[in-house]
Design an enzyme around this catalytic site. Sequence first.
Site, PDB file in Angstrom:
ATOM      1  N   ARG A   1      -1.386   1.404   4.410  1.00  0.00           N
ATOM      2  CA  ARG A   1      -0.170   2.220   4.528  1.00  0.00           C
ATOM      3  C   ARG A   1      -0.342   3.339   5.555  1.00  0.00           C
ATOM      4  O   ARG A   1       0.154   4.448   5.381  1.00  0.00           O
ATOM      5  CB  ARG A   1       0.198   2.806   3.172  1.00  0.00           C
ATOM      6  N   CYS A   2      -1.017   3.022   6.611  1.00  0.00           N
ATOM      7  CA  CYS A   2      -1.345   3.980   7.662  1.00  0.00           C
ATOM      8  C   CYS A   2      -0.536   3.647   8.909  1.00  0.00           C
ATOM      9  O   CYS A   2      -0.176   2.489   9.127  1.00  0.00           O
ATOM     10  CB  CYS A   2      -2.851   3.871   7.952  1.00  0.00           C
ATOM     11  N   GLY A   3      -0.265   4.643   9.719  1.00  0.00           N
ATOM     12  CA  GLY A   3       0.417   4.390  10.979  1.00  0.00           C
ATOM     13  C   GLY A   3      -0.365   3.468  11.902  1.00  0.00           C
ATOM     14  O   GLY A   3       0.198   2.853  12.801  1.00  0.00           O
TER      15      GLY A   3
ATOM     16  N   THR B   1      -2.060   0.830  10.723  1.00  0.00           N
ATOM     17  CA  THR B   1      -2.177  -0.472  10.052  1.00  0.00           C
ATOM     18  C   THR B   1      -1.796  -1.651  10.943  1.00  0.00           C
ATOM     19  O   THR B   1      -2.408  -2.717  10.820  1.00  0.00           O
ATOM     20  CB  THR B   1      -1.376  -0.463   8.730  1.00  0.00           C
TER      21      THR B   1
END
Length: 177
Positions: free
Chosen positions: A34-36, A38
């Site tokens: 859920r990371c930018g 990803t």
Amino acid sequence: MGIYDFQMKDAEGNAVDLSGYRGKVLLIVNTATRCGLTPQYEALQKLYAQYTAEGLEILDFPCNQFREQAPESSGEIAQVCMMKFGTKFKIFDKIEVNGANTAPLYAYLKSVKPQDKGNHLFKDFVLKLAALGEKRDEGDIKWNFTKFLVNRDGEVVERFAPSVTPEEIEADIRALL
């Protein structure tokens, strides 16, 4: 102590001796779903598909330490990555990469390569982390998708900053294959 002396658990909880990767070029990455950053999973899978026959292995270590961006179980992370990005490389059990509970593998990696090799975006990235109150000690993993490149002899040859994309390190990988 070297890379092949470590044993880690995979996403299903099975013990994996890293000595089984002897003779391979390894890209070791701490990840989050859920990371930018990803979307880097897609590029990692492309590298894996293109170079696995030549000896590249990607070892994916999910980590929830950076703003809790990997909240799922390790098994759920493996399913999400396979369904969303088509990943076929090895996904390991969730670990910690900084602090008192740092996985021994990551303590070793950080001791061998304490500094990130950045790109033109890295300075801005570090400034944004500071603005968010995300303080890191010297040698700490700065964020998700820090990448360690290991040659066929088990030597850690480079540590790439999270902002460095898989495409940007393709030439480094090819040089080791």
